[in-house]
Scaffold this motif. Structure first.
Motif, mmCIF file in Angstrom:
data_model
loop_
_atom_site.group_PDB
_atom_site.id
_atom_site.type_symbol
_atom_site.label_atom_id
_atom_site.label_comp_id
_atom_site.label_asym_id
_atom_site.label_seq_id
_atom_site.Cartn_x
_atom_site.Cartn_y
_atom_site.Cartn_z
ATOM 1 N N UNK A 103 0.813 -1.217 0.000
ATOM 2 C CA UNK A 103 0.000 0.000 0.000
ATOM 3 C C UNK A 103 0.850 1.272 0.000
ATOM 4 N N UNK A 104 1.836 1.348 0.903
ATOM 5 C CA UNK A 104 2.616 2.587 1.007
ATOM 6 C C UNK A 104 3.441 2.861 -0.246
ATOM 7 N N UNK A 105 4.369 1.940 -0.653
ATOM 8 C CA UNK A 105 5.157 2.258 -1.855
ATOM 9 C C UNK A 105 4.303 2.379 -3.103
ATOM 10 N N UNK A 106 3.215 1.568 -3.186
ATOM 11 C CA UNK A 106 2.352 1.642 -4.360
ATOM 12 C C UNK A 106 1.688 3.006 -4.454
ATOM 13 N N UNK A 107 1.244 3.524 -3.312
ATOM 14 C CA UNK A 107 0.574 4.823 -3.304
ATOM 15 C C UNK A 107 1.567 5.947 -3.579
ATOM 16 N N UNK A 108 2.721 5.895 -2.905
ATOM 17 C CA UNK A 108 3.725 6.956 -3.070
ATOM 18 C C UNK A 108 4.235 6.985 -4.509
ATOM 19 N N UNK A 109 4.692 5.814 -5.009
ATOM 20 C CA UNK A 109 5.231 5.757 -6.373
ATOM 21 C C UNK A 109 4.112 5.987 -7.389
ATOM 22 N N UNK A 110 2.924 5.443 -7.089
ATOM 23 C CA UNK A 110 1.801 5.625 -8.005
ATOM 24 C C UNK A 110 1.459 7.089 -8.195
ATOM 25 N N UNK A 111 1.403 7.836 -7.088
ATOM 26 C CA UNK A 111 1.082 9.270 -7.180
ATOM 27 C C UNK A 111 2.221 10.049 -7.826
ATOM 28 N N UNK A 112 3.452 9.793 -7.357
ATOM 29 C CA UNK A 112 4.593 10.555 -7.885
ATOM 30 C C UNK A 112 4.819 10.290 -9.370
ATOM 31 N N UNK A 113 4.483 9.070 -9.805
ATOM 32 C CA UNK A 113 4.693 8.728 -11.218
ATOM 33 C C UNK A 113 3.589 9.274 -12.114
ATOM 34 N N UNK A 114 2.540 9.821 -11.509
ATOM 35 C CA UNK A 114 1.438 10.368 -12.299
ATOM 36 C C UNK A 114 1.384 11.895 -12.282
ATOM 37 N N UNK A 115 1.795 12.492 -11.170
ATOM 38 C CA UNK A 115 1.637 13.943 -11.021
ATOM 39 C C UNK A 115 2.436 14.711 -12.076
ATOM 40 N N UNK A 337 8.645 8.795 -11.001
ATOM 41 C CA UNK A 337 8.782 7.457 -10.417
ATOM 42 C C UNK A 337 10.051 7.346 -9.574
ATOM 43 N N UNK A 338 11.142 7.922 -10.083
ATOM 44 C CA UNK A 338 12.429 7.876 -9.361
ATOM 45 C C UNK A 338 12.307 8.565 -8.000
ATOM 46 N N UNK A 339 11.682 9.730 -7.973
ATOM 47 C CA UNK A 339 11.550 10.462 -6.704
ATOM 48 C C UNK A 339 10.698 9.688 -5.706
ATOM 49 N N UNK A 340 9.633 9.059 -6.201
ATOM 50 C CA UNK A 340 8.801 8.259 -5.315
ATOM 51 C C UNK A 340 9.553 7.063 -4.760
ATOM 52 N N UNK A 341 10.344 6.402 -5.603
ATOM 53 C CA UNK A 341 11.116 5.241 -5.163
ATOM 54 C C UNK A 341 12.171 5.637 -4.133
ATOM 55 N N UNK A 342 12.848 6.765 -4.361
ATOM 56 C CA UNK A 342 13.862 7.222 -3.401
ATOM 57 C C UNK A 342 13.217 7.577 -2.064
ATOM 58 N N UNK A 343 12.030 8.172 -2.121
ATOM 59 C CA UNK A 343 11.311 8.513 -0.896
ATOM 60 C C UNK A 343 10.977 7.257 -0.091
ATOM 61 N N UNK A 344 10.745 6.140 -0.804
ATOM 62 C CA UNK A 344 10.418 4.868 -0.139
ATOM 63 C C UNK A 344 11.660 4.101 0.315
#
Length: 565
Positions: A103-115, A337-344
């Motif tokens: 849930x957490x990485x999917x939501x974080x990366x999912x949002x960051x990869x779309x915004x 996507x990269x920023x979301x992955x690094x955040x996770x």
């Protein structure tokens, strides 16, 4: 309504045969060279459409693939059915449990990869109105472009991860979960775009949007529970696989009909129905596999081939539109996507790999584009650019992920054999003579042949490479080759390779691999030993009379190896 005549039926059969045949041939060719089959299927339509065929034989092309009339309408309905059922299969790929677990990485990366890509796509229409604006529905066009750049293609991503053997790793699960989030969110947004496309009142279609949201929530909660409860009952009381397939197809088409009734494209309904039943423990894997093969190999190629029939890809190719879409679409998607992955907390290498993986658009973006084109929201030039973006990202994502992770492709016996030879009539019982007779069939310089023969014989003298059940795998590593080469020989009387079970070797698989690639040798031996441990497969091999016969067996060996890994 125009009557369908005998002539129409005759032309329809010829046209459909030509379309499916060429789409399958080019699709298979693309798979052989490591590219998505959709690339060949679209190429088939381009060859048969106004881009090529119409230029060569305009009258014949207009007869076989007219732009209006009963035949045109028939192809439109077949294409609509094909893509509706394809979206059912795409929905079945969505694993809601995976999304919940991650849930957490999917939501974080999912949002960051779309915004970022959403903002970039929206801005493109207003920054470059002459290229992207239809002059009529600027806001809707901008919303479409934003959605098209933000969405990922779950089927393409899943296939890439399976090919790279990453599907069950932490990285693979995170990418899949984020792609699921992208799909669900993106298609909900696109459903709203579709309602805006079809609205003619000039106001905001609140009723349709409320219907979309209610239908989505219902299908993923109460509707899903109803579907999952019905599946075991269908399995218990109906024949297999016909009963289950009938239930799934009926449900998908009903859901598509409800979606159209709400005011949105039917693919949204079939996609949600697929999501609802996709992770059912009662749905047999074989049922899904049968459906996927029929839809993916027969129906879907018709849809993607007809894409090339709609637009002249040469006259509507705009270099600026293609380049700006590739740059904005790829950079925003990868960076987000990269920023979301690094955040996770992922490593830099894994974060880049995730970015490349999420950048695969493929089928989903093309579906969005063709619906938008038919609705008049984008023009032919933008459509061509979006298709090129989708194909380019699908073609490059896997290779760039592999580079980021410094992973190599697993050796394939079929690909290695395509570089080698087949010898069907080996006679001499001595291993050294067998090795020599096989290597001399290779198209190499005499000095190279001699070195390979000597290296292989020397390796055989150290320890016999005879295995069980009549298989021998003599091998060597040398700097004379750049890629693995597999030679297969059939020895009816058997050669003395000192097999484990004290029998003679009847199938000799001679493996030549590069000196700096020890893994390929082990992988090829493993696949061959596993596949030919079956007496049935060994008997099939002994019946081979040509390289084509053996190639079919080795293709099956690779497929089985992929399933087990």
């Amino acid at each position: 309504m125009q009557e369908i005549t005998h002539h129409h039926i005759m032309i329809f059969f010829f046209s459909l045969a030509l379309l499916i045949g060429l789409a399958r041939i080019l699709g298979e060719f693309c798979k052989k060279i490591g590219q998505p089959s959709i690339l060949g299927e679209i190429a088939a339509g381009i060859l048969l459409g106004p881009t090529v065929f119409s230029y060569i034989a305009p009258d014949l092309q207009a007869t076989l693939f007219p732009s209006s009339g009963p035949l045109y309408v028939t192809f439109e309905f077949i294409g609509m059915l094909a893509i509706t059922l394809f979206m059912l299969i795409a929905g079945m790929e969505v694993d809601l449990k995976c999304l919940k677990r991650q849930a957490k990485p999917a939501t974080v990366v999912g949002i960051s990869s779309m915004v970022l890509p959403f903002a970039g796509g929206f801005a493109l229409v207003y920054l470059f109105p002459k290229t992207f604006d239809t002059q009529e529905k600027t806001f809707v066009t901008a919303l479409f472009m934003a959605t098209a750049l933000a969405i990922s293609a779950l089927p393409v991503i899943t296939k890439i991860l399976m090919d790279l053997k990453l599907i069950k790793t932490d990285l693979g699960v995170t990418i899949v979960a984020a792609a699921i989030f992208n799909d669900l969110t993106g298609w909900m947004i696109f459903a709203i775009v579709l309602s805006l496309m079809s609205d003619t009142s000039g106001g905001f279609p609140w009723e349709t949007i409320v219907g979309i949201v209610v239908a989505g929530i219902f299908m993923l909660t109460i509707g899903r529970k109803i579907v999952l409860a019905l599946i075991p009952r269908v399995q218990a009381h109906a024949s297999w696989p016909g009963g289950m397939m009938g239930f799934v197809l009926t449900g998908a088409l009903l859901a598509a009909g409800v979606a159209e009734w709400i005011g949105v494209h039917g693919i949204f309904g079939s996609f949600l129905f697929g999501v609802a039943l996709g992770d059912s423990p009662h749905l047999r894997y074989q049922t899904e596999e049968y459906m996927e093969k029929f839809i993916s190999f027969i129906l879907t190629p018709i849809f993607f081939a007809t894409i090339g029939l709609k637009v002249n890809f040469l006259t509507h190719f705009d270099l600026f539109a293609v380049v700006i879409l590739l740059i904005v679409g790829s950079i925003t998607k990868i960076l987000g996507s990269y920023m979301g992955a690094k955040f996770c907390g992922m490593s830099r290498r894994e974060s880049w790999a995730l970015g490349w993986g999420m950048n695969a658009r493929g089928v989903m973006e093309i579906i969005l584009a063709i619906i938008a084109l038919e609705a008049g929201v984008i023009n032919d030039t933008v459509f061509v650019a979006v298709v090129i973006l989708a194909l380019f990202t699908s073609m490059t994502s896997g290779a760039l992920m592999k580079i980021s992770l410094k992973r190599r492709s697993k050796a394939s016996v079929a690909t290695s054999f395509s570089r080698g030879v087949f010898v069907s009539d080996l006679k001499h019982p001595a291993p050294a003579h067998v090795i020599k007779d096989m290597v001399l069939q290779l198209n190499l310089k005499h000095e190279s042949q001699a070195d390979i023969i000597q290296s292989t014989i020397s390796r055989e003298q150290l320890m016999s490479t005879g295995l069980e059940n009549g298989l021998a795998v003599p091998h060597c590593r040398t700097d004379l080759v750049k890629k693995p080469i597999l030679l297969i020989g059939i020895h009816e009387n058997g050669a003395d390779f000192d097999c484990f079970d004290h029998g003679k070797a009847h199938v000799i698989a001679l493996i030549i691999t590069p000196l700096n690639d020890p893994e390929s040798q082990l992988e090829l031996i493993s696949i061959l030993a596993s596949h030919f441990s079956s007496k049935e497969e060994m008997a099939k091999a002994m019946q081979c009379k040509s390289k084509v016969d053996m190639q079919a067996i080795l293709n099956a060996a690779d497929e089985m190896a992929d399933k087990h890994t």
